[in-house]
Design a protein around this motif. Structure first.
Motif, short mmCIF file in Angstrom:
data_model
loop_
_atom_site.label_atom_id
_atom_site.label_comp_id
_atom_site.label_asym_id
_atom_site.label_seq_id
_atom_site.Cartn_x
_atom_site.Cartn_y
_atom_site.Cartn_z
N PRO A 1 0.94 -1.17 0.00
CA PRO A 1 0.03 0.04 0.10
C PRO A 1 0.96 1.25 0.17
O PRO A 1 1.93 1.17 0.75
CB PRO A 1 -0.95 -0.23 1.21
CG PRO A 1 -0.03 -1.07 2.34
CD PRO A 1 0.63 -1.91 1.42
N GLN A 2 0.28 2.22 -0.71
CA GLN A 2 1.27 3.41 -0.89
C GLN A 2 0.60 4.56 -0.04
O GLN A 2 -0.60 4.39 0.43
CB GLN A 2 1.17 4.14 -2.35
CG GLN A 2 1.84 3.09 -3.29
CD GLN A 2 2.19 3.50 -4.42
OE1 GLN A 2 1.87 4.58 -4.87
NE2 GLN A 2 2.74 2.88 -5.55
N SER A 3 1.18 5.48 0.36
CA SER A 3 0.77 6.43 1.29
C SER A 3 -0.59 6.99 0.93
O SER A 3 -0.74 7.30 -0.28
CB SER A 3 1.55 7.57 1.61
OG SER A 3 1.69 8.36 0.36
N ASP A 4 -1.67 6.99 1.78
CA ASP A 4 -2.76 7.80 1.73
C ASP A 4 -3.17 9.16 1.83
O ASP A 4 -2.87 9.39 2.86
CB ASP A 4 -3.84 6.84 2.32
CG ASP A 4 -5.37 6.97 1.98
OD1 ASP A 4 -5.43 7.64 0.99
OD2 ASP A 4 -6.27 6.79 2.68
N TRP A 5 -3.01 10.18 0.79
CA TRP A 5 -3.06 11.40 0.97
C TRP A 5 -4.33 11.66 1.64
O TRP A 5 -4.40 12.89 2.27
CB TRP A 5 -2.80 12.27 -0.33
CG TRP A 5 -3.77 11.85 -1.29
CD1 TRP A 5 -3.86 10.68 -2.16
CD2 TRP A 5 -5.04 12.46 -1.67
NE1 TRP A 5 -5.07 10.98 -3.10
CE2 TRP A 5 -5.71 12.01 -2.91
CE3 TRP A 5 -5.73 13.50 -1.01
CZ2 TRP A 5 -7.04 12.27 -3.17
CZ3 TRP A 5 -7.00 14.15 -1.41
CH2 TRP A 5 -7.67 13.50 -2.52
N ARG A 6 -5.59 11.00 1.42
CA ARG A 6 -6.79 11.44 2.19
C ARG A 6 -6.58 11.34 3.66
O ARG A 6 -7.09 12.30 4.00
CB ARG A 6 -7.84 10.54 1.57
CG ARG A 6 -8.14 10.79 0.01
CD ARG A 6 -9.24 9.96 -0.34
NE ARG A 6 -9.50 9.93 -1.58
CZ ARG A 6 -9.88 9.04 -2.54
NH1 ARG A 6 -9.89 7.55 -1.94
NH2 ARG A 6 -10.04 9.20 -3.74
N ARG A 7 -5.86 10.36 4.20
CA ARG A 7 -5.80 10.11 5.67
C ARG A 7 -4.96 11.42 6.07
O ARG A 7 -5.31 12.06 6.94
CB ARG A 7 -5.01 9.04 5.96
CG ARG A 7 -4.94 8.70 7.44
CD ARG A 7 -4.57 7.59 7.75
NE ARG A 7 -5.20 6.49 7.32
CZ ARG A 7 -5.02 5.24 7.43
NH1 ARG A 7 -3.72 4.92 8.00
NH2 ARG A 7 -6.05 4.22 7.10
N ALA B 1 -4.78 14.45 4.68
CA ALA B 1 -5.53 15.64 4.61
C ALA B 1 -6.77 15.89 5.57
O ALA B 1 -7.04 16.89 6.08
CB ALA B 1 -6.00 15.47 3.06
N TYR B 2 -7.29 14.43 5.82
CA TYR B 2 -8.19 14.79 6.97
C TYR B 2 -7.56 14.96 8.21
O TYR B 2 -8.04 15.75 9.12
CB TYR B 2 -8.90 13.16 7.05
CG TYR B 2 -9.92 13.12 8.00
CD1 TYR B 2 -11.03 13.68 7.78
CD2 TYR B 2 -9.74 12.24 9.17
CE1 TYR B 2 -12.07 13.48 8.90
CE2 TYR B 2 -10.55 12.17 10.26
CZ TYR B 2 -11.75 12.76 10.06
OH TYR B 2 -12.81 12.54 10.93
N ALA B 3 -6.21 14.34 8.59
CA ALA B 3 -5.65 14.78 10.04
C ALA B 3 -5.40 16.25 9.97
O ALA B 3 -5.47 16.94 10.80
CB ALA B 3 -4.44 13.91 10.11
N VAL B 4 -5.06 16.63 8.74
CA VAL B 4 -4.55 18.03 8.88
C VAL B 4 -5.89 19.14 8.88
O VAL B 4 -5.99 20.19 9.76
CB VAL B 4 -3.96 18.61 7.39
CG1 VAL B 4 -3.82 20.02 7.24
CG2 VAL B 4 -2.59 17.97 7.45
N ALA B 5 -6.95 18.75 8.25
CA ALA B 5 -8.23 19.30 8.31
C ALA B 5 -8.88 19.27 9.75
O ALA B 5 -9.41 20.24 10.33
CB ALA B 5 -9.18 19.01 7.41
N LEU B 6 -8.73 18.24 10.31
CA LEU B 6 -9.30 17.97 11.88
C LEU B 6 -8.43 18.92 12.92
O LEU B 6 -9.02 19.37 13.70
CB LEU B 6 -9.11 16.71 12.01
CG LEU B 6 -9.91 16.11 13.38
CD1 LEU B 6 -11.32 16.43 13.29
CD2 LEU B 6 -9.52 14.79 13.65
N ASP B 7 -7.06 18.91 12.50
CA ASP B 7 -6.37 19.82 13.39
C ASP B 7 -6.62 21.46 13.28
O ASP B 7 -6.70 22.12 14.22
CB ASP B 7 -4.86 19.58 12.99
CG ASP B 7 -3.78 20.31 14.01
OD1 ASP B 7 -4.13 20.27 15.20
OD2 ASP B 7 -2.94 21.02 13.49
N LEU B 8 -6.89 21.91 11.97
CA LEU B 8 -7.03 22.95 11.84
C LEU B 8 -8.30 23.48 12.25
O LEU B 8 -8.80 24.41 13.03
CB LEU B 8 -6.93 23.61 10.40
CG LEU B 8 -5.75 23.71 9.64
CD1 LEU B 8 -5.49 23.70 8.06
CD2 LEU B 8 -4.78 24.55 10.51
#
Length: 54
Positions: free
Chosen positions: A17-23, A25-32
């Motif tokens: 599995p390659q890195s999941d950019w959605r995960r 992006a979700y972590a950054v959005a949740l932090d902000l």
């Protein structure tokens, strides 16, 4: 037989599995979002405190 084993190893490496950019992006959005909510609560607290004091 040896070529089959090498092919299996190569296919496992490719199928990892390659890195999941959605995960990310979700972590950054949740932090902000958390920081925004905390800022709004602090701002409202200061505004209410100034209204009561003044």
């Amino acid at each position: 037989m040896r070529n089959a084993l090498i092919f299996d190893d190569i296919s496992k490496i490719i199928a990892q599995p390659q890195s999941d950019w959605r995960r990310l992006a979700y972590a950054v959005a949740l932090d902000l979002g958390g920081k925004l909510a905390a800022g709004l609560v602090i701002g409202l607290g200061i505004a209410v405190g100034m209204a009561l004091a003044g």
